[in-house]
Design a protein around this motif. Structure first.
Motif, PDB file in Angstrom:
ATOM      1  N   ASP A  36       8.483 -52.150   1.433  1.00  0.00           N
ATOM      2  CA  ASP A  36       9.087 -51.423   0.325  1.00  0.00           C
ATOM      3  C   ASP A  36       8.141 -50.292  -0.046  1.00  0.00           C
ATOM      4  O   ASP A  36       7.081 -50.130   0.575  1.00  0.00           O
ATOM      5  N   LEU A  37       8.529 -49.507  -1.050  1.00  0.00           N
ATOM      6  CA  LEU A  37       7.716 -48.354  -1.416  1.00  0.00           C
ATOM      7  C   LEU A  37       6.331 -48.772  -1.891  1.00  0.00           C
ATOM      8  O   LEU A  37       5.318 -48.161  -1.516  1.00  0.00           O
ATOM      9  N   GLU A  38       6.249 -49.815  -2.695  1.00  0.00           N
ATOM     10  CA  GLU A  38       4.963 -50.257  -3.235  1.00  0.00           C
ATOM     11  C   GLU A  38       3.995 -50.652  -2.129  1.00  0.00           C
ATOM     12  O   GLU A  38       2.831 -50.232  -2.120  1.00  0.00           O
TER      13      GLU A  38
ATOM     14  N   LEU B 126      -0.504 -49.561   1.741  1.00  0.00           N
ATOM     15  CA  LEU B 126      -0.949 -49.466   3.132  1.00  0.00           C
ATOM     16  C   LEU B 126      -1.520 -48.083   3.415  1.00  0.00           C
ATOM     17  O   LEU B 126      -2.593 -47.946   4.024  1.00  0.00           O
ATOM     18  N   ASN B 127      -0.821 -47.055   2.971  1.00  0.00           N
ATOM     19  CA  ASN B 127      -1.326 -45.691   3.161  1.00  0.00           C
ATOM     20  C   ASN B 127      -2.668 -45.489   2.466  1.00  0.00           C
ATOM     21  O   ASN B 127      -3.576 -44.844   3.000  1.00  0.00           O
TER      22      ASN B 127
ATOM     23  N   GLN C  42      -5.783 -38.056  11.248  1.00  0.00           N
ATOM     24  CA  GLN C  42      -6.288 -39.039  12.217  1.00  0.00           C
ATOM     25  C   GLN C  42      -5.348 -40.227  12.397  1.00  0.00           C
ATOM     26  O   GLN C  42      -5.583 -41.052  13.271  1.00  0.00           O
ATOM     27  N   ILE C  43      -4.311 -40.316  11.575  1.00  0.00           N
ATOM     28  CA  ILE C  43      -3.456 -41.505  11.549  1.00  0.00           C
ATOM     29  C   ILE C  43      -2.156 -41.225  12.298  1.00  0.00           C
ATOM     30  O   ILE C  43      -1.421 -40.290  11.977  1.00  0.00           O
ATOM     31  N   TYR C  44      -1.846 -42.068  13.273  1.00  0.00           N
ATOM     32  CA  TYR C  44      -0.651 -41.937  14.105  1.00  0.00           C
ATOM     33  C   TYR C  44       0.234 -43.164  13.887  1.00  0.00           C
ATOM     34  O   TYR C  44      -0.048 -44.246  14.395  1.00  0.00           O
TER      35      TYR C  44
ATOM     36  N   GLY D  49       2.438 -39.933   6.281  1.00  0.00           N
ATOM     37  CA  GLY D  49       2.467 -40.906   5.195  1.00  0.00           C
ATOM     38  C   GLY D  49       3.513 -40.614   4.146  1.00  0.00           C
ATOM     39  O   GLY D  49       4.204 -41.514   3.654  1.00  0.00           O
ATOM     40  N   ASP D  50       3.675 -39.331   3.778  1.00  0.00           N
ATOM     41  CA  ASP D  50       4.669 -39.006   2.751  1.00  0.00           C
ATOM     42  C   ASP D  50       6.090 -39.196   3.261  1.00  0.00           C
ATOM     43  O   ASP D  50       7.007 -39.487   2.481  1.00  0.00           O
ATOM     44  N   GLU D  51       6.314 -39.046   4.586  1.00  0.00           N
ATOM     45  CA  GLU D  51       7.627 -39.360   5.169  1.00  0.00           C
ATOM     46  C   GLU D  51       7.968 -40.830   4.971  1.00  0.00           C
ATOM     47  O   GLU D  51       9.088 -41.180   4.587  1.00  0.00           O
ATOM     48  N   VAL D  52       7.007 -41.683   5.290  1.00  0.00           N
ATOM     49  CA  VAL D  52       7.224 -43.125   5.175  1.00  0.00           C
ATOM     50  C   VAL D  52       7.564 -43.494   3.736  1.00  0.00           C
ATOM     51  O   VAL D  52       8.516 -44.244   3.469  1.00  0.00           O
TER      52      VAL D  52
END
Length: 484
Positions: free
Chosen positions: A153-155, A160-161, A172-174, A431-434
């Motif tokens: 979920d978003l939280e 995680l990010n 650096q994150i893929y 990250g912002d896409e996720v």
């Protein structure tokens, strides 16, 4: 046609979870195929890292067995396998403790590309990132690869990010989604932005609607315990289908560069309209003779988790205003097929009458199986008897059109891992896409839970629940037939 292979720079690739199922099935056989193709330099190395207590020779044997079981024709290349095995090493490591980290630090070299594949549970991502820095194994040029799920979920996605951001920059994150590594998915951008024929038509003036289908014939099988906590919405829609929708709907980026492309995808997600619950259908496959039901596969007799989702989605922007996007995905369906169909509008005026006037152009992009593209056009049926019109496809199946052998095109994982080594993030989620995807998805899932929504049962080997058919019939449209 032999595809052109450009070698990548020398690298050390550390695979955390290197003895696990994903590594054995996909990552290691895929790397061997890249070795066979000549894409790896002589001094590139692969280091397995896992809890298992084994030495380097034990890991080499595990890789040999994986290639034999999950490789194709290349599994017969005994001499090449020996050369590939010579590049392998292994360290037994404790992700949450200190065991093995000094050994790993001694094996990873400076002066080469350093990449770390987190083929482990997301709960270990933060621990691995912390220890890579604590033991000075990773540096500012290192890259990490993380597998989905990127939260539930978003939280949890934000948490995680944040845990990754404590030790690694976004550059650096893929975040790997194997769907984006498919040849046809990448061709979406080439078709749209490389052909004057399509881009002028790619809008609400000419497109009636778009269908995105990802259908599977298998059930949840051995993934029942995971899947029952996720469901089709979290497992497929929030990531795979969302990414396909973004690629088909996004605006042209200024340049074909990673952040330019990903920024345009983010704009699509943020423009998605909230989905009315009447425009969503959830399903769960029923028992079929000796074939177990979803609840039996999941070993949860009271499960309300969906194995099928269909929905109608709108996008609030100038290009797509009024154009519905219909998405569906499910298990135990009639065929294994993934397809994006762009259905164009009727002619403004047809010179033909009756049934002969009812013909539409459809651009169908097949992701699996038989990757390719066909454009449905209307022609006169050959022979005497008047002007009888039929629809025929202009077919480009990649393996035929480009004279590729079935095993010549790289697997999605192969292509994406090589992109990591190159430092190309175009096909990886930011990250912002996720987080934006979860921000759109969460209200849908929360609505189901608040309403105690019960999935509709559907027959195995069907196209899903009847309600999914009605989702389009109410709009005077119909799903394309699922063909494998």
């Amino acid at each position: 046609m032999v595809s052109r292979v450009i070698p990548v720079d020398a690298f050390d690739l550390v695979i955390f979870g290197g003895t696990g199922d994903l590594a054995r099935r996909k990552i290691l056989p895929g790397l061997f195929r890249r070795f066979l193709s000549g894409q790896m330099t002589e001094d590139s190395r692969i280091i397995g890292a896992a809890r298992s207590d084994m030495d380097a020779d034990g890991f080499r044997q595990l890789v040999r067995d994986a290639i034999a079981e999950f490789g194709g024709a290349e599994s017969k290349e005994a001499e090449a396998i020996d050369k590939f095995a010579a590049r392998l090493d292994y360290v037994s490591i404790d992700a949450k403790g200190e065991g093995g980290w000094s050994d790993l630090a001694g094996k990873v070299r400076d002066g080469v590309v350093k990449a770390f594949y987190f083929s482990v549970a997301p709960s270990l991502f933060g621990d691995l990132a912390e220890r890579l820095h604590l033991h000075h194994i990773a540096d500012a040029e290192s890259r990490i690869v993380v597998e989905k799920p990127f939260g539930r979920d978003l939280e949890s996605a934000r948490a995680l990010n944040q845990s990754l951001a404590e030790h690694f920059q976004e550059s650096q994150i893929y975040r790997i989604d194997h769907y984006l590594g498919k040849e046809t998915v990448q061709n979406l951008m080439a078709i749209r932005f490389g052909n004057v024929l399509f881009e002028p038509l790619w809008n609400n003036h000419y497109v009636d609607h778009i269908q995105i289908t990802v259908a599977e014939t298998v059930g949840v099988g051995g993934r029942g315990s995971y899947y029952d906590k996720a469901g089709a919405m979290r497992d497929m829609v929030q990531n795979h289908l969302m990414q396909l929708l973004c690629l088909i709907a996004m605006e042209p980026p200024n340049k074909f560069e990673a952040d330019e492309v990903r920024t345009e995808k983010l704009k699509v997600i943020r423009a998605l309209q909230p989905v009315d619950h009447h425009h969503i259908v959830r399903g769960q496959y029923d028992k079929d003779g000796d074939e177990p039901s979803y609840r039996e596969d999941a070993e949860n007799p009271r499960s309300f988790t969906e194995s099928f989702v269909a929905m109608k989605v709108g996008i609030d922007n100038w290009r797509w205003a009024g154009v519905p996007f219909y998405m569906r995905t499910g298990k135990k369906l009639k065929s294994r097929a993934s397809e994006i169909a762009v259905v164009f509008k009727d002619l403004g005026h047809s010179i033909f009458e009756g049934d002969e006037a009812r013909h539409r152009n459809i651009l169908a992009i097949r992701l699996q199986p038989n990757e390719g593209i066909d454009l449905q056009v209307t022609i006169k049926e050959p022979g005497p008897g008047g002007m009888r019109l039929i629809d025929v496809p202009l077919d480009m199946t990649f393996s035929e059109a480009l004279q590729l052998e079935a095993d010549e095109a790289p697997d999605a994982y192969e292509r994406l891992i090589m992109d990591v080594i190159r430092g190309n993030q175009t096909l990886f989620m930011r990250g912002d896409e996720v987080e934006a995807a979860w921000a759109w998805t969460d209200p849908i899932i929360n609505g189901w839970e608040a309403r105690n929504d019960v999935p509709k049962l559907y027959d195995q080997g069907s196209a899903g629940p009847d309600d999914a058919l009605m989702l389009m019939h109410r709009d005077g449209r119909r799903w394309r037939d699922i063909k494998g």
